[in-house]
Scaffold this active site. Sequence first.
Site, PDB file in Angstrom:
ATOM      1  N   LEU A   1      40.329  46.567  40.230  1.00  0.00           N
ATOM      2  CA  LEU A   1      39.313  47.520  39.762  1.00  0.00           C
ATOM      3  C   LEU A   1      38.419  48.016  40.882  1.00  0.00           C
ATOM      4  O   LEU A   1      37.982  49.150  40.864  1.00  0.00           O
ATOM      5  CB  LEU A   1      38.420  46.846  38.707  1.00  0.00           C
ATOM      6  CG  LEU A   1      38.849  46.907  37.255  1.00  0.00           C
ATOM      7  CD1 LEU A   1      37.709  46.395  36.381  1.00  0.00           C
ATOM      8  CD2 LEU A   1      39.236  48.319  36.841  1.00  0.00           C
ATOM      9  N   GLU A   2      38.091  47.134  41.834  1.00  0.00           N
ATOM     10  CA  GLU A   2      37.154  47.528  42.897  1.00  0.00           C
ATOM     11  C   GLU A   2      37.597  46.938  44.223  1.00  0.00           C
ATOM     12  O   GLU A   2      38.476  46.080  44.239  1.00  0.00           O
ATOM     13  CB  GLU A   2      35.741  47.039  42.544  1.00  0.00           C
ATOM     14  CG  GLU A   2      35.669  45.531  42.484  1.00  0.00           C
ATOM     15  CD  GLU A   2      34.732  44.987  41.405  1.00  0.00           C
ATOM     16  OE1 GLU A   2      33.881  45.734  40.925  1.00  0.00           O
ATOM     17  OE2 GLU A   2      34.880  43.812  41.072  1.00  0.00           O
TER      18      GLU A   2
ATOM     19  N   SER B   1      39.236  38.904  43.747  1.00  0.00           N
ATOM     20  CA  SER B   1      38.052  39.434  44.431  1.00  0.00           C
ATOM     21  C   SER B   1      38.050  39.157  45.935  1.00  0.00           C
ATOM     22  O   SER B   1      37.208  39.662  46.657  1.00  0.00           O
ATOM     23  CB  SER B   1      36.793  38.841  43.802  1.00  0.00           C
ATOM     24  OG  SER B   1      36.853  37.441  43.890  1.00  0.00           O
TER      25      SER B   1
ATOM     26  N   GLN C   1      46.681  32.524  41.219  1.00  0.00           N
ATOM     27  CA  GLN C   1      45.479  31.675  41.222  1.00  0.00           C
ATOM     28  C   GLN C   1      45.082  31.369  39.791  1.00  0.00           C
ATOM     29  O   GLN C   1      44.157  30.605  39.552  1.00  0.00           O
ATOM     30  CB  GLN C   1      44.327  32.409  41.896  1.00  0.00           C
ATOM     31  CG  GLN C   1      44.568  32.722  43.351  1.00  0.00           C
ATOM     32  CD  GLN C   1      43.471  33.635  43.878  1.00  0.00           C
ATOM     33  OE1 GLN C   1      42.405  33.178  44.254  1.00  0.00           O
ATOM     34  NE2 GLN C   1      43.722  34.917  43.882  1.00  0.00           N
ATOM     35  N   ASN C   2      45.750  32.026  38.837  1.00  0.00           N
ATOM     36  CA  ASN C   2      45.369  31.859  37.439  1.00  0.00           C
ATOM     37  C   ASN C   2      45.939  30.573  36.875  1.00  0.00           C
ATOM     38  O   ASN C   2      47.058  30.181  37.198  1.00  0.00           O
ATOM     39  CB  ASN C   2      45.863  33.042  36.604  1.00  0.00           C
ATOM     40  CG  ASN C   2      45.209  34.335  37.052  1.00  0.00           C
ATOM     41  OD1 ASN C   2      44.197  34.306  37.745  1.00  0.00           O
ATOM     42  ND2 ASN C   2      45.776  35.453  36.666  1.00  0.00           N
ATOM     43  N   VAL C   3      45.171  29.969  36.000  1.00  0.00           N
ATOM     44  CA  VAL C   3      45.629  28.745  35.359  1.00  0.00           C
ATOM     45  C   VAL C   3      46.154  29.048  33.949  1.00  0.00           C
ATOM     46  O   VAL C   3      46.748  28.189  33.300  1.00  0.00           O
ATOM     47  CB  VAL C   3      44.500  27.693  35.304  1.00  0.00           C
ATOM     48  CG1 VAL C   3      44.044  27.352  36.720  1.00  0.00           C
ATOM     49  CG2 VAL C   3      43.314  28.165  34.472  1.00  0.00           C
ATOM     50  N   ASP C   4      45.947  30.278  33.483  1.00  0.00           N
ATOM     51  CA  ASP C   4      46.455  30.665  32.157  1.00  0.00           C
ATOM     52  C   ASP C   4      47.986  30.742  32.203  1.00  0.00           C
ATOM     53  O   ASP C   4      48.570  30.838  33.278  1.00  0.00           O
ATOM     54  CB  ASP C   4      45.825  31.997  31.712  1.00  0.00           C
ATOM     55  CG  ASP C   4      46.302  33.192  32.548  1.00  0.00           C
ATOM     56  OD1 ASP C   4      47.528  33.393  32.664  1.00  0.00           O
ATOM     57  OD2 ASP C   4      45.459  33.930  33.084  1.00  0.00           O
TER      58      ASP C   4
ATOM     59  N   HIS D   1      46.642  27.058  41.669  1.00  0.00           N
ATOM     60  CA  HIS D   1      45.411  26.384  41.222  1.00  0.00           C
ATOM     61  C   HIS D   1      45.642  25.533  39.975  1.00  0.00           C
ATOM     62  O   HIS D   1      44.700  25.177  39.278  1.00  0.00           O
ATOM     63  CB  HIS D   1      44.304  27.416  40.970  1.00  0.00           C
ATOM     64  CG  HIS D   1      43.785  28.040  42.234  1.00  0.00           C
ATOM     65  ND1 HIS D   1      42.922  29.101  42.250  1.00  0.00           N
ATOM     66  CD2 HIS D   1      44.018  27.732  43.535  1.00  0.00           C
ATOM     67  CE1 HIS D   1      42.638  29.421  43.518  1.00  0.00           C
ATOM     68  NE2 HIS D   1      43.302  28.612  44.309  1.00  0.00           N
TER      69      HIS D   1
ATOM     70  N   TYR E   1      37.706  22.267  28.989  1.00  0.00           N
ATOM     71  CA  TYR E   1      39.103  22.718  29.141  1.00  0.00           C
ATOM     72  C   TYR E   1      39.831  22.774  27.803  1.00  0.00           C
ATOM     73  O   TYR E   1      40.752  23.574  27.635  1.00  0.00           O
ATOM     74  CB  TYR E   1      39.840  21.865  30.185  1.00  0.00           C
ATOM     75  CG  TYR E   1      39.446  22.306  31.579  1.00  0.00           C
ATOM     76  CD1 TYR E   1      39.947  23.483  32.122  1.00  0.00           C
ATOM     77  CD2 TYR E   1      38.506  21.595  32.318  1.00  0.00           C
ATOM     78  CE1 TYR E   1      39.542  23.929  33.368  1.00  0.00           C
ATOM     79  CE2 TYR E   1      38.094  22.032  33.567  1.00  0.00           C
ATOM     80  CZ  TYR E   1      38.620  23.208  34.079  1.00  0.00           C
ATOM     81  OH  TYR E   1      38.206  23.662  35.311  1.00  0.00           O
TER      82      TYR E   1
END
Length: 255
Positions: free
Chosen positions: A228-229, A198, A97-100, A128, A62
């Site tokens: 993207l998908e 995703s 959900q990002n931790v950045d 998260h 981390y």
Amino acid sequence: MTAPLPIDDHTQLFVLTGAGISAESGIATFRDAGGLWENHKVEEVASPLGFAVNPELVWRFYGARRKAALAVAPNAAHHALAKLAARLGDRLFLATQNVDPLHQKAAQEERARHQANDDLPSILCAMHGELFKTRCSREACTEAPFYDERCDFEELPRCPCGSLQRPHIVWFGEIPFEMHTIKRRVQACSLFVTIGSSGAVYPAAGLVREIRYRQSQGEAVRSVYVGLERPENADSFDELHLGRATEIVPALLGV
Ligand code: NAD
Ligand code: ZN
């Protein structure tokens, strides 16, 4: 050309973001990493058992994530959401959900532009956890989590209570923060948007099912996916907008 969503004075907007929104800022998505992070199995560095077995390795991992995150900047998709937040106030709820720290950085830059200096908006929920926070590893400890930019851990950090400190991150097998508030906001929204996720990590991936349920009860609520998908939970969305977050999000939000 992506047509803007109908966002007006009555819209209650819920946005869920995943690793895909930060990909164009230079942070690898979970999927890009192929289930391995810097050659470590995910469970070694991102699970309570992994921390119990080898806390030095987890802190080194981390620390490196923190160093990498210090070098990146928010992109057009983070900025579009920050601009919309300034317009909608608490009619926008953003769960990431990002931790950045890129949503927080975009919000700070937006406030600086308007010369406002109030605290970070409570509409942002880092479900998260946050990369730049540390907390006690003893669940019953009453010491509060704190902001922490340290990247090097020669010695394992300890809480005043004597237990090891751990990254603030919600690891595999743990329950995300503020699920009660998140569910309440999903149940109250009129528009549900997911960006760059995703659809494989639960409970976040299951939130859109609540929108399907509300529709089955005759409620007017719409769900939209940007990424993207096709995500794994694609069938639960009303609309998919496939492409890069930096191109689609500003156009879709009309900012
Ligand atoms: P994921 O990696 O499983 O999926 C990322 C999704 O984003 C994919 O569907 C992909 O198609 C899409 N994507 C990739 N580039 C994109 C772009 N430029 N524009 C739009 N979409 C794009 O991510 P997830 O669903 O968020 O789940 C991963 C888990 O790992 C989460 O729990 C998260 O906490 C963690 N994680 C966080 C970060 C971060 O903080 N930035 C990074 C990696 C993983
Ligand atoms: Zn403690």
